[in-house]
Design an enzyme around this catalytic site. Structure first.
Site, PDB file in Angstrom:
ATOM      1  N   LYS A 218       0.838  -1.200   0.000  1.00 13.54           N
ATOM      2  CA  LYS A 218       0.000   0.000   0.000  1.00 13.54           C
ATOM      3  C   LYS A 218       0.873   1.250   0.000  1.00 13.54           C
ATOM      4  O   LYS A 218       0.664   2.165  -0.771  1.00 13.54           O
ATOM      5  CB  LYS A 218      -0.919  -0.038   1.232  1.00 13.54           C
ATOM      6  CG  LYS A 218      -1.842   1.152   1.337  1.00 13.54           C
ATOM      7  CD  LYS A 218      -2.822   0.971   2.484  1.00 13.54           C
ATOM      8  CE  LYS A 218      -3.588   2.273   2.706  1.00 13.54           C
ATOM      9  NZ  LYS A 218      -4.545   2.178   3.800  1.00 13.54           N
ATOM     10  N   GLU A 224      10.528  -4.705   4.545  1.00 11.93           N
ATOM     11  CA  GLU A 224      10.618  -6.106   4.098  1.00 11.93           C
ATOM     12  C   GLU A 224      10.325  -6.210   2.604  1.00 11.93           C
ATOM     13  O   GLU A 224      11.055  -6.871   1.852  1.00 11.93           O
ATOM     14  CB  GLU A 224       9.606  -6.974   4.865  1.00 11.93           C
ATOM     15  CG  GLU A 224       9.883  -7.115   6.346  1.00 11.93           C
ATOM     16  CD  GLU A 224       9.204  -6.030   7.185  1.00 11.93           C
ATOM     17  OE1 GLU A 224       8.952  -4.918   6.650  1.00 11.93           O
ATOM     18  OE2 GLU A 224       8.946  -6.289   8.369  1.00 11.93           O
ATOM     19  N   GLY A 279      -4.973  -1.822   4.817  1.00  5.52           N
ATOM     20  CA  GLY A 279      -4.126  -2.920   4.341  1.00  5.52           C
ATOM     21  C   GLY A 279      -4.740  -4.285   4.612  1.00  5.52           C
ATOM     22  O   GLY A 279      -4.789  -5.153   3.742  1.00  5.52           O
ATOM     23  N   ARG A 280      -5.244  -4.470   5.845  1.00  3.03           N
ATOM     24  CA  ARG A 280      -5.764  -5.803   6.201  1.00  3.03           C
ATOM     25  C   ARG A 280      -7.155  -6.058   5.627  1.00  3.03           C
ATOM     26  O   ARG A 280      -7.731  -7.114   5.842  1.00  3.03           O
ATOM     27  CB  ARG A 280      -5.727  -5.987   7.717  1.00  3.03           C
ATOM     28  CG  ARG A 280      -6.384  -4.864   8.503  1.00  3.03           C
ATOM     29  CD  ARG A 280      -5.954  -4.889   9.968  1.00  3.03           C
ATOM     30  NE  ARG A 280      -6.478  -3.749  10.722  1.00  3.03           N
ATOM     31  CZ  ARG A 280      -5.866  -2.590  10.823  1.00  3.03           C
ATOM     32  NH1 ARG A 280      -4.718  -2.374  10.201  1.00  3.03           N
ATOM     33  NH2 ARG A 280      -6.392  -1.606  11.545  1.00  3.03           N
ATOM     34  N   GLU A 365      -4.735  -6.576  14.662  1.00  2.00           N
ATOM     35  CA  GLU A 365      -4.247  -5.247  14.275  1.00  2.00           C
ATOM     36  C   GLU A 365      -5.403  -4.242  14.322  1.00  2.00           C
ATOM     37  O   GLU A 365      -5.196  -3.054  14.533  1.00  2.00           O
ATOM     38  CB  GLU A 365      -3.620  -5.294  12.866  1.00  2.00           C
ATOM     39  CG  GLU A 365      -2.747  -4.092  12.549  1.00  2.00           C
ATOM     40  CD  GLU A 365      -1.893  -4.289  11.309  1.00  2.00           C
ATOM     41  OE1 GLU A 365      -0.727  -4.702  11.441  1.00  2.00           O
ATOM     42  OE2 GLU A 365      -2.377  -4.016  10.197  1.00  2.00           O
ATOM     43  N   HIS A 396      -4.654 -32.826  18.129  1.00  2.00           N
ATOM     44  CA  HIS A 396      -3.524 -33.618  18.647  1.00  2.00           C
ATOM     45  C   HIS A 396      -2.415 -32.713  19.161  1.00  2.00           C
ATOM     46  O   HIS A 396      -1.283 -33.149  19.322  1.00  2.00           O
ATOM     47  CB  HIS A 396      -3.019 -34.558  17.552  1.00  2.00           C
ATOM     48  CG  HIS A 396      -4.094 -35.502  17.108  1.00  2.00           C
ATOM     49  ND1 HIS A 396      -4.305 -36.722  17.707  1.00  2.00           N
ATOM     50  CD2 HIS A 396      -5.063 -35.380  16.166  1.00  2.00           C
ATOM     51  CE1 HIS A 396      -5.346 -37.324  17.133  1.00  2.00           C
ATOM     52  NE2 HIS A 396      -5.822 -36.524  16.195  1.00  2.00           N
ATOM     53  N   LYS A 524       9.109  -0.377  14.159  1.00  2.00           N
ATOM     54  CA  LYS A 524       9.689  -0.057  12.845  1.00  2.00           C
ATOM     55  C   LYS A 524      10.760   1.020  12.989  1.00  2.00           C
ATOM     56  O   LYS A 524      11.832   0.952  12.407  1.00  2.00           O
ATOM     57  CB  LYS A 524       8.605   0.457  11.888  1.00  2.00           C
ATOM     58  CG  LYS A 524       7.693  -0.596  11.321  1.00  2.00           C
ATOM     59  CD  LYS A 524       6.774   0.029  10.279  1.00  2.00           C
ATOM     60  CE  LYS A 524       5.653  -0.918   9.893  1.00  2.00           C
ATOM     61  NZ  LYS A 524       4.650  -0.325   9.025  1.00  2.00           N
TER      62      LYS A 524
HETATM   63  O1  F6P Z   1       3.209  -3.109   9.833  1.00  2.00           O
HETATM   64  C1  F6P Z   1       1.854  -3.262   9.659  1.00  2.00           C
HETATM   65  C2  F6P Z   1       1.412  -2.819   8.285  1.00  2.00           C
HETATM   66  O2  F6P Z   1       1.383  -1.445   8.208  1.00  2.00           O
HETATM   67  C3  F6P Z   1       0.056  -3.428   7.979  1.00  2.00           C
HETATM   68  O3  F6P Z   1      -0.989  -2.687   8.425  1.00  2.00           O
HETATM   69  C4  F6P Z   1       0.123  -3.580   6.509  1.00  2.00           C
HETATM   70  O4  F6P Z   1      -0.819  -4.507   6.055  1.00  2.00           O
HETATM   71  C5  F6P Z   1       1.550  -4.034   6.321  1.00  2.00           C
HETATM   72  O5  F6P Z   1       2.280  -3.309   7.275  1.00  2.00           O
HETATM   73  C6  F6P Z   1       2.118  -3.843   4.947  1.00  2.00           C
HETATM   74  O6  F6P Z   1       2.073  -2.522   4.539  1.00  2.00           O
HETATM   75  P1  F6P Z   1       2.245  -2.127   3.017  1.00  2.00           P
HETATM   76  O7  F6P Z   1       1.139  -2.740   2.242  1.00  2.00           O
HETATM   77  O8  F6P Z   1       2.184  -0.630   2.996  1.00  2.00           O
HETATM   78  O9  F6P Z   1       3.586  -2.636   2.548  1.00  2.00           O
END
Ligand code: F6P
Length: 565
Positions: A218, A224, A279-280, A365, A396, A524
């Site tokens: 987003k 990452e 995002g979620r 979240e 199990h 972060k």
């Molecule tokens: O760190 C949490 C977050 O901000 C989530 O809310 C989001 O889904 C994820 O990181 C990834 O964010 P992006 O889509 O901006 O890379």
């Protein structure tokens, strides 16, 4: 006015939420009914299943195995009403900025608005843009699927690798896995972790000339994702031997046009979404592109239709027949009145194995918050710890604790009437286990029953007495069961949207903002500083770590020393 319910007014006038009449009524009611046993309630009411279950197209929701009476339900729904739930849902649907800390509308429902009814944000209908992006996704995915989109060397794309994390990963990954029986497109793989192992294993055995990367973010700034995207670009350019190959081998899903262009992805291959998509909650948007590649656009539309059907149900059904509202108030009942800290989601379907992980982000979240809409620290529990595992595997592993542990863990069992793999009697056994678990949790086993069982086994009296306490199951442990006709794009869409609205409803009752996520910021920020220090330590520089506590500084030095050996 937004969030001006009866309870908002009382809280703003100084009454703690838990002291308001609907909360007090529920607390008093719990004290009166806490001794009730579900097994007695079932015995006394043969119609309990019929009264406490709701069926809509393709989905049956059975909530009869809960520690509730009609009165409990009435009080819980009264709490939802007094919290302003109907008004809040209408505000969300009409594009009001209900994500107040970020001053944003919350319109994932517009992404699956198959009625195409206008949805206004600041007076502008967003539906034309939503439909235009869907049409571009359809064309792009179709070109990959039918081989007309070729790689830089003229070969068709055989594998698509989605790079994203959190909401840009968990939803599409879970949905792609859940809908595996419908795959008829190229293979789709997923990379999320900054641990290089994830990337290296995802591209193992792939031919760069036949691989397309989708960078899903987003913000297009997430550490990452941008690290993995940079490695993917190097892997591709080294493999194909041509830097211009990026144009035919990368697509981006984002709200950030500028950053996508800076990364060097062709704007033609960028699929946009908007700040009013959390995002979620974004799998319904361009973030769903890997799903479209895997199953084709018509099937993706069925997923959207399922979500839309649940939206209409949520917005139109009376509260007492409203599945997400019932799921939500039951969660509030256990979290705030009965004292449960967690909630288990137990899909009895291997295709839904990633559902608990997906719902962890969606729920935790969203409602893992401790400050209310007036900026005050709450003094009651909010979002539960959500966890789970596919059945029967979980049985199990951790079911011992759910059956006989000291903690109360309300469960959602999710199963399908028909299997995509009707092999011998596997499915009958799977579903028999699911139904039996919910029954066992509810009825338990009394001392008398356990004693009779031990005697039947012919054990000597001494041993019976010794074993007896261990074989007693308290029972009275609650669960919901969601039975889908079959796992299809449509029923999956319905299921996901039901959980989304459950989360929304609980956020309204707890008076928290379910749509921001400030809690992920600090980690972060500190990681950025730590990385800089770590790199200098690895390079052998003297680094002043006095600003850290001794554990953090000690770990940084120990890591650098060991890594440099
Ligand atoms: O760190 C949490 C977050 O901000 C989530 O809310 C989001 O889904 C994820 O990181 C990834 O964010 P992006 O889509 O901006 O890379």
């Amino acid at each position: 006015m937004l969030f001006d319910s009866e309870l908002d007014r009382l809280v703003r006038a100084g009454t703690p939420l838990t002291e308001t009449p609907p909360w007090r009524a529920l607390a008093g009611h719990w004290r009166r009914i806490c001794g009730l046993e579900m097994r007695d309630m079932f015995a006394g009411d043969p119609a309990r299943f019929r009264r406490f279950s709701v069926a809509i197209d393709g989905l049956l929701f059975d909530y009869s195995k809960n520690r509730i009476t009609e009165e409990t339900l009435g009080l819980l729904l009264a709490l939802a009403e007094a919290s302003g739930l109907p008004e809040a849902a209408a505000a969300m649907a009409s594009g009001e900025a209900i994500n107040w800390t970020e001053r944003r509308a919350v319109l994932h429902m517009a992404l699956r608005n198959r009625s195409n009814r206008p949805v206004l944000v600041n007076g502008r209908d967003v539906m034309p843009e939503v439909n235009a992006v869907l049409e571009r996704m359809r064309r792009f995915a179709t070109a990959i699927r039918d081989g007309s989109h070729r790689g830089a060397t003229g070969l068709p794309i055989r594998t698509v690798v989605n790079i994203g994390i959190g909401g840009s990963h968990l939803g599409p990954e879970m949905i792609t896995q859940a809908l595996r029986p419908f795959h008829d497109g190229p293979e789709v793989r997923f990379v999320s972790n900054v641990d290089a192992t994830d990337f290296v294993e995802a591209v193992r055995g792939l031919n760069p000339a036949e691989t397309l990367f989708i960078v899903a973010s987003k913000t297009f700034t997430t550490q990452e994702t941008m690290t993995n995207a940079a490695s993917a670009r190097r892997w591709l350019v080294d493999g194909v031997g041509d830097a211009s190959a990026v144009a035919r081998h990368f697509a981006a899903l984002s709200t950030n046009r500028e950053a996508v262009a800076t990364f060097g992805i062709d704007p033609e291959n960028m699929f946009e979404f908007w700040d009013w998509v959390g995002g979620r909650y974004s799998s319904w948007s361009a973030i769903g592109l890997p799903v479209v590649v895997a199953i084709g656009f018509p099937r993706f539309e069925e997923l959207l239709e399922g979500g839309h059907a649940m939206d209409r149900h949520f917005l139109e059904a009376p509260l007492e027949r409203n599945i997400p509202v019932l799921m939500a108030v039951l969660g509030v009942w256990y979290a705030n009145f009965v004292g449960a800290a967690s909630h288990a989601v137990l899909p009895y379907d291997q295709y839904l194995a990633r559902l608990p992980a997906y719902l962890q982000q969606a729920d935790m979240e969203s409602n893992g918050k401790s400050v209310d809409r007036d900026g005050r620290r709450v003094d009651y529990s909010t979002g539960p710890i959500l966890w789970g595992e596919a059945g029967t595997n979980g049985q199990h592993a951790f079911f011992q604790l759910i059956h006989q542990g000291t903690r109360l863990v309300p469960c959602d069992f999710i199963g399908c009437a028909r299997s995509h793999n009707p092999l011998a009697d596997h499915h009958a056994k799977l579903i028999a286990n699911m139904i039996a678990q919910s029954e066992a949790l509810m009825v338990g086993r009394t001392r008398g029953e356990a004693g009779a069982e031990l005697e039947r086994r012919g054990l000597p009296a001494g041993q019976v007495a010794e074993l007896l306490p261990h074989l007693v199951f308290e029972g009275n442990r609650p669960s919901n069961t969601i039975l889908l006709d079959e796992l299809t794009p449509r029923t999956l869409g319905t299921l996901i949207a039901a959980y989304e609205h459950k989360i929304f409803t609980q956020g309204v009752i707890w008076r928290v903002n379910s749509f921001d996520q400030w809690g992920v910021e600090l980690g972060k920020m500190l990681a950025a500083r730590t990385l800089d220090e770590e790199l200098r330590l690895l390079a052998g520089d003297e680094v002043d770590l006095a600003g850290h506590d001794s554990s953090t500084a000690g770990l940084l030095r120990a890591f650098a020393e060991k890594a440099r050996r």
